[in-house]
Design a protein around this motif. Structure first.
Motif, PDB file in Angstrom:
ATOM      1  N   SER A  96      37.402 -68.483  38.869  1.00  0.00           N
ATOM      2  CA  SER A  96      37.410 -69.253  40.122  1.00  0.00           C
ATOM      3  C   SER A  96      37.514 -68.353  41.342  1.00  0.00           C
ATOM      4  O   SER A  96      37.177 -68.759  42.458  1.00  0.00           O
ATOM      5  CB  SER A  96      38.579 -70.244  40.114  1.00  0.00           C
ATOM      6  N   ALA A  97      37.980 -67.124  41.150  1.00  0.00           N
ATOM      7  CA  ALA A  97      38.121 -66.150  42.242  1.00  0.00           C
ATOM      8  C   ALA A  97      38.154 -64.755  41.633  1.00  0.00           C
ATOM      9  O   ALA A  97      38.429 -64.607  40.435  1.00  0.00           O
ATOM     10  CB  ALA A  97      39.399 -66.420  43.027  1.00  0.00           C
ATOM     11  N   PRO A  98      37.884 -63.713  42.428  1.00  0.00           N
ATOM     12  CA  PRO A  98      37.957 -62.355  41.878  1.00  0.00           C
ATOM     13  C   PRO A  98      39.356 -62.053  41.350  1.00  0.00           C
ATOM     14  O   PRO A  98      40.348 -62.543  41.895  1.00  0.00           O
ATOM     15  CB  PRO A  98      37.619 -61.469  43.086  1.00  0.00           C
ATOM     16  N   PRO A  99      39.461 -61.255  40.292  1.00  0.00           N
ATOM     17  CA  PRO A  99      40.777 -60.967  39.712  1.00  0.00           C
ATOM     18  C   PRO A  99      41.629 -60.102  40.632  1.00  0.00           C
ATOM     19  O   PRO A  99      41.121 -59.217  41.319  1.00  0.00           O
ATOM     20  CB  PRO A  99      40.432 -60.229  38.422  1.00  0.00           C
ATOM     21  N   ARG A 100      42.925 -60.374  40.640  1.00  0.00           N
ATOM     22  CA  ARG A 100      43.849 -59.555  41.424  1.00  0.00           C
ATOM     23  C   ARG A 100      44.142 -58.272  40.662  1.00  0.00           C
ATOM     24  O   ARG A 100      44.191 -58.248  39.436  1.00  0.00           O
ATOM     25  CB  ARG A 100      45.148 -60.322  41.677  1.00  0.00           C
ATOM     26  N   SER A 101      44.356 -57.192  41.386  1.00  0.00           N
ATOM     27  CA  SER A 101      44.636 -55.913  40.739  1.00  0.00           C
ATOM     28  C   SER A 101      45.421 -55.016  41.685  1.00  0.00           C
ATOM     29  O   SER A 101      45.506 -55.285  42.893  1.00  0.00           O
ATOM     30  CB  SER A 101      43.338 -55.235  40.302  1.00  0.00           C
ATOM     31  N   ARG A 102      45.937 -53.947  41.126  1.00  0.00           N
ATOM     32  CA  ARG A 102      46.776 -53.016  41.882  1.00  0.00           C
ATOM     33  C   ARG A 102      46.096 -51.661  41.967  1.00  0.00           C
ATOM     34  O   ARG A 102      45.668 -51.115  40.952  1.00  0.00           O
ATOM     35  CB  ARG A 102      48.132 -52.878  41.167  1.00  0.00           C
ATOM     36  N   GLY A 103      45.967 -51.148  43.190  1.00  0.00           N
ATOM     37  CA  GLY A 103      45.352 -49.840  43.364  1.00  0.00           C
ATOM     38  C   GLY A 103      43.971 -49.952  43.975  1.00  0.00           C
ATOM     39  O   GLY A 103      43.732 -50.777  44.863  1.00  0.00           O
ATOM     40  N   PHE A 104      43.050 -49.135  43.500  1.00  0.00           N
ATOM     41  CA  PHE A 104      41.698 -49.094  44.053  1.00  0.00           C
ATOM     42  C   PHE A 104      41.042 -50.466  43.889  1.00  0.00           C
ATOM     43  O   PHE A 104      41.193 -51.115  42.863  1.00  0.00           O
ATOM     44  CB  PHE A 104      40.878 -48.019  43.343  1.00  0.00           C
ATOM     45  N   PRO A 105      40.304 -50.935  44.910  1.00  0.00           N
ATOM     46  CA  PRO A 105      39.784 -52.313  44.886  1.00  0.00           C
ATOM     47  C   PRO A 105      38.704 -52.545  43.838  1.00  0.00           C
ATOM     48  O   PRO A 105      38.122 -51.610  43.277  1.00  0.00           O
ATOM     49  CB  PRO A 105      39.231 -52.500  46.298  1.00  0.00           C
ATOM     50  N   LEU A 106      38.431 -53.825  43.606  1.00  0.00           N
ATOM     51  CA  LEU A 106      37.423 -54.263  42.637  1.00  0.00           C
ATOM     52  C   LEU A 106      36.094 -53.558  42.903  1.00  0.00           C
ATOM     53  O   LEU A 106      35.623 -53.502  44.034  1.00  0.00           O
ATOM     54  CB  LEU A 106      37.245 -55.779  42.736  1.00  0.00           C
ATOM     55  N   ALA A 107      35.490 -53.026  41.846  1.00  0.00           N
ATOM     56  CA  ALA A 107      34.221 -52.295  41.940  1.00  0.00           C
ATOM     57  C   ALA A 107      33.158 -53.015  41.118  1.00  0.00           C
ATOM     58  O   ALA A 107      33.417 -54.035  40.485  1.00  0.00           O
ATOM     59  CB  ALA A 107      34.416 -50.861  41.437  1.00  0.00           C
ATOM     60  N   TRP A 108      31.959 -52.448  41.138  1.00  0.00           N
ATOM     61  CA  TRP A 108      30.892 -52.984  40.280  1.00  0.00           C
ATOM     62  C   TRP A 108      31.242 -52.741  38.807  1.00  0.00           C
ATOM     63  O   TRP A 108      31.206 -53.647  37.993  1.00  0.00           O
ATOM     64  CB  TRP A 108      29.568 -52.316  40.647  1.00  0.00           C
ATOM     65  N   ASP A 109      31.616 -51.520  38.471  1.00  0.00           N
ATOM     66  CA  ASP A 109      31.941 -51.137  37.102  1.00  0.00           C
ATOM     67  C   ASP A 109      33.439 -50.856  37.027  1.00  0.00           C
ATOM     68  O   ASP A 109      33.970 -50.022  37.771  1.00  0.00           O
ATOM     69  CB  ASP A 109      31.147 -49.886  36.723  1.00  0.00           C
ATOM     70  N   ASN A 110      34.130 -51.547  36.109  1.00  0.00           N
ATOM     71  CA  ASN A 110      35.588 -51.489  36.030  1.00  0.00           C
ATOM     72  C   ASN A 110      35.972 -51.156  34.589  1.00  0.00           C
ATOM     73  O   ASN A 110      35.716 -51.951  33.678  1.00  0.00           O
ATOM     74  CB  ASN A 110      36.183 -52.828  36.459  1.00  0.00           C
ATOM     75  N   VAL A 111      36.584 -49.989  34.383  1.00  0.00           N
ATOM     76  CA  VAL A 111      36.743 -49.417  33.049  1.00  0.00           C
ATOM     77  C   VAL A 111      38.222 -49.236  32.722  1.00  0.00           C
ATOM     78  O   VAL A 111      39.013 -48.844  33.584  1.00  0.00           O
ATOM     79  CB  VAL A 111      36.006 -48.067  32.961  1.00  0.00           C
ATOM     80  N   PHE A 112      38.580 -49.491  31.467  1.00  0.00           N
ATOM     81  CA  PHE A 112      39.953 -49.324  30.996  1.00  0.00           C
ATOM     82  C   PHE A 112      40.067 -48.017  30.206  1.00  0.00           C
ATOM     83  O   PHE A 112      39.424 -47.852  29.171  1.00  0.00           O
ATOM     84  CB  PHE A 112      40.361 -50.501  30.110  1.00  0.00           C
ATOM     85  N   TYR A 113      40.917 -47.113  30.681  1.00  0.00           N
ATOM     86  CA  TYR A 113      41.017 -45.779  30.095  1.00  0.00           C
ATOM     87  C   TYR A 113      41.484 -45.817  28.652  1.00  0.00           C
ATOM     88  O   TYR A 113      41.032 -45.032  27.822  1.00  0.00           O
ATOM     89  CB  TYR A 113      41.986 -44.934  30.935  1.00  0.00           C
ATOM     90  N   GLU A 114      42.391 -46.711  28.322  1.00  0.00           N
ATOM     91  CA  GLU A 114      43.007 -46.708  26.996  1.00  0.00           C
ATOM     92  C   GLU A 114      42.405 -47.740  26.042  1.00  0.00           C
ATOM     93  O   GLU A 114      42.952 -47.982  24.971  1.00  0.00           O
ATOM     94  CB  GLU A 114      44.509 -46.941  27.125  1.00  0.00           C
ATOM     95  N   SER A 115      41.287 -48.342  26.400  1.00  0.00           N
ATOM     96  CA  SER A 115      40.667 -49.366  25.562  1.00  0.00           C
ATOM     97  C   SER A 115      39.385 -48.854  24.928  1.00  0.00           C
ATOM     98  O   SER A 115      38.692 -47.998  25.491  1.00  0.00           O
ATOM     99  CB  SER A 115      40.349 -50.611  26.398  1.00  0.00           C
ATOM    100  N   ARG A 116      39.050 -49.416  23.771  1.00  0.00           N
ATOM    101  CA  ARG A 116      37.764 -49.099  23.144  1.00  0.00           C
ATOM    102  C   ARG A 116      36.623 -49.871  23.795  1.00  0.00           C
ATOM    103  O   ARG A 116      35.448 -49.586  23.522  1.00  0.00           O
ATOM    104  CB  ARG A 116      37.813 -49.450  21.655  1.00  0.00           C
ATOM    105  N   SER A 117      36.940 -50.861  24.608  1.00  0.00           N
ATOM    106  CA  SER A 117      35.881 -51.558  25.342  1.00  0.00           C
ATOM    107  C   SER A 117      35.368 -50.651  26.450  1.00  0.00           C
ATOM    108  O   SER A 117      35.959 -49.608  26.757  1.00  0.00           O
ATOM    109  CB  SER A 117      36.408 -52.861  25.941  1.00  0.00           C
ATOM    110  N   LEU A 118      34.263 -51.067  27.062  1.00  0.00           N
ATOM    111  CA  LEU A 118      33.755 -50.361  28.241  1.00  0.00           C
ATOM    112  C   LEU A 118      34.217 -51.021  29.528  1.00  0.00           C
ATOM    113  O   LEU A 118      33.753 -50.661  30.612  1.00  0.00           O
ATOM    114  CB  LEU A 118      32.225 -50.310  28.210  1.00  0.00           C
ATOM    115  N   GLY A 119      35.123 -52.017  29.419  1.00  0.00           N
ATOM    116  CA  GLY A 119      35.533 -52.748  30.599  1.00  0.00           C
ATOM    117  C   GLY A 119      34.505 -53.797  30.974  1.00  0.00           C
ATOM    118  O   GLY A 119      33.868 -54.397  30.113  1.00  0.00           O
ATOM    119  N   TYR A 120      34.294 -53.985  32.270  1.00  0.00           N
ATOM    120  CA  TYR A 120      33.396 -55.055  32.708  1.00  0.00           C
ATOM    121  C   TYR A 120      32.673 -54.673  33.985  1.00  0.00           C
ATOM    122  O   TYR A 120      33.122 -53.817  34.748  1.00  0.00           O
ATOM    123  CB  TYR A 120      34.183 -56.359  32.922  1.00  0.00           C
TER     124      TYR A 120
END
Length: 544
Positions: A382-406
């Motif tokens: 319903s709205a962009p996800p809230r997050s802490r630190g650098f703002p929402l980007a096109w490519d959003n990656v999780f360092y400790e996950s086997r996924s590529l993020g979103y």
């Protein structure tokens, strides 16, 4: 075996994600949604017994089997030469293969490939296609094409999540030591040198598409070892750098650097830049990802040229033509075609069941082709996800996950209301060495498990996202990407697979290039079409 939530998350995404998800576990309602693929039911008929055959043959000049990017590129090239009577048969209800896209009331979104690196040179079929769609605005002083500004991914482009905080870029600079940064600088210098390298014939050592690269042993010898082994040999041991290289291999090849040819690993960093550390103008993307390129290819074909929901199960090459047998997926009605020329634009593991002579005597080289599974999920918020630190980007990656993020499907819309609804496209390559086990694992999980996995990956980085989630749809790709294993890119198997069978059956697919990328599919589609043109006696200047 029934897994606990923690065991499930650990098995698919890794122990770090499982620990984080369980620490931050919160009561929530499951997100409504569904698995939308037909991964189990479609195509498995090819493994069964004899299928019915039609008595009446439909004559056709050129038949393209498969409406993925390679098949559509072949039909596009033939249409560009003015060839009439081209038919395209597609098993699925939608054309595009892993470049397909979807759409809802919020946005279009990709079901697979979601960007195209902007070409460095003003030549080749990809540039021709981009010109047709108005994406190229001119050529700069160095001869490189320039692109429509709205198609280039705008800032912020990338960010990385690590232990509660988002950071800019895909290299974790926070906490990096002087040794880490020095190693990164040395690695980038090596990649720049590879990018600038030319052989005695003027060919790039690492070119796009890969088939235009130099075949000098100085470079092809790198194919004999893995990218992980090359890093170790060259003294690159920083965990942060190794993470970036692993991420690159998972992103483009669907597996880790241990299972990727060093030649392919270096190609990722060197082929798409100019040797000065610059990537021309960057990446081109659309809300629907490469579905926009699929639409452009399709638009060049006459109405009705692509026939969907048709399962081709047998191709019998003859002296001057091919017999092609098929079933209508909906009705089961048998169809048969007599085609002067055929382009079989499907992966080798399907071709092994379709090409009649190969069913009788399986070519030895088929065993060299392996394909990794992927899972892609689109989550409407319903709205962009809230997050802490650098703002929402096109490519959003999780360092400790086997996924590529979103990636964020609405990132390219440049709309004024940045608080409106959006769609996140989440990617998970099943990167293990045993592709059969990975495929079984991906297909065995039901919607409830995939919903739990996607949300477990997102929740630690985005508090409150559960309350914003409106719908989740999951697509499983059982054989999504060919893997460029060590020895494969410059091996005999890949060369043998590219050869036509007789004078009437030609092949096209990304797996012929060893890398599941748009440029590879487009190249082999056009190449197969130009073989067709030669057999039809048409003299055409090559688009390659």
């Amino acid at each position: 075996m029934r897994l606990t939530r923690r065991e499930l998350i650990s098995a698919f995404l890794g122990s770090a994600v499982a620990a984080s998800a369980c620490r931050r576990s919160e009561a929530r309602q499951p997100v409504p949604g569904a698995i939308v693929d037909r991964a189990v039911e479609v195509g498995h008929k090819l493994r069964g017994g004899p299928l019915p055959r039609a008595d009446v043959l439909e004559p056709v000049d050129v038949l393209v089997v498969g409406a993925g990017v390679a098949g559509l590129s072949a039909a596009w090239r033939l249409a560009g030469a003015g060839v009439k009577g081209v038919r395209v048969l597609e098993l699925e209800a939608e054309a595009g293969g892993t470049s397909r896209s979807g759409q809802n009331a919020v946005s279009a979104y990709p079901w697979g490939a979601h960007y195209l690196p902007s070409p460095l040179e003003d030549r080749g079929p990809v540039v021709r296609l981009l010109r047709e769609m108005g994406a190229i605005t001119g050529v700069d002083a160095e001869g490189a094409p320039t692109f429509e500004e709205t198609l280039l991914i705008h800032e912020p482009e990338e960010r990385l999540y690590y232990r509660g905080h988002w950071y800019e870029g895909l290299y974790l600079r926070a906490g990096a030591s002087a040794e880490d940064l020095a190693e990164l600088e040395r690695f980038e210098a090596r990649m720049n040198a590879f990018a600038a390298a030319r052989d005695a014939k003027g060919r790039k050592a690492f070119a796009v598409p890969s088939g235009l690269s130099s075949d000098d042993a100085e470079w092809t010898a790198l194919d004999a070892l893995s990218m992980a082994a090359w890093l170790e040999r060259e003294g690159f041991r920083s965990p942060r750098l190794k993470w970036v290289v692993d991420y690159a291999c998972r992103d483009d090849y669907g597996t880790t650097s241990e299972h990727v040819s060093a030649w392919a690993g270096i190609w990722y960093f060197a082929a798409r830049q100019n040797g000065k550390g610059e990537r021309s103008e960057g990446f081109l993307s659309w809300p629907e990802g490469n579905g926009r390129l699929v639409r452009q290819l399709s638009s060049a074909l006459p109405p009705g040229a692509v026939e969907r929901n048709v399962l081709v199960h047998t191709v019998e090459p003859g002296e001057n033509c091919c017999r092609v047998d098929a079933l209508e997926a909906g009705t089961g009605r048998p169809r048969a075609f007599q085609a002067r020329q055929v382009v079989l634009a499907c992966p080798r593991f399907i071709a092994a069941h379709v090409v009649a002579p190969w069913r009788q005597q399986r070519p030895e080289w088929l065993g060299a082709f392996t394909y990794g599974p992927w899972v892609v999920a689109n989550l409407t918020l319903s709205a962009p996800p809230r997050s802490r630190g650098f703002p929402l980007a096109w490519d959003n990656v999780f360092y400790e996950s086997r996924s590529l993020g979103y990636v964020v499907a609405t990132h390219q819309l440049l709309r004024q209301d940045e608080q409106g609804p959006t769609v996140l496209t989440w990617y998970l390559p099943m990167a293990g060495a045993d592709v059969k086990a990975e495929r079984e694992k991906a297909l065995s999980a039901g919607y409830a498990e995939w919903e739990a996995l996607v949300m477990a990956d997102l929740l630690p980085a985005h508090p409150g996202i559960a309350g914003q989630a409106q719908r989740l749809e999951v697509q499983r790709w059982g054989h999504a990407m060919v893997r460029p294993a060590p020895g494969f890119m410059w091996g005999a198997a890949k060369r043998a697979a590219q050869e036509s069978l007789g004078r009437s059956l030609h092949f096209a697919h990304t797996d012929l290039g060893g890398m599941a990328l748009f440029e590879e599919a487009n190249f082999f589609g056009v190449k197969a079409a130009e073989r067709v043109l030669a057999e039809l006696g048409r003299r055409e200047a090559s688009w390659l």
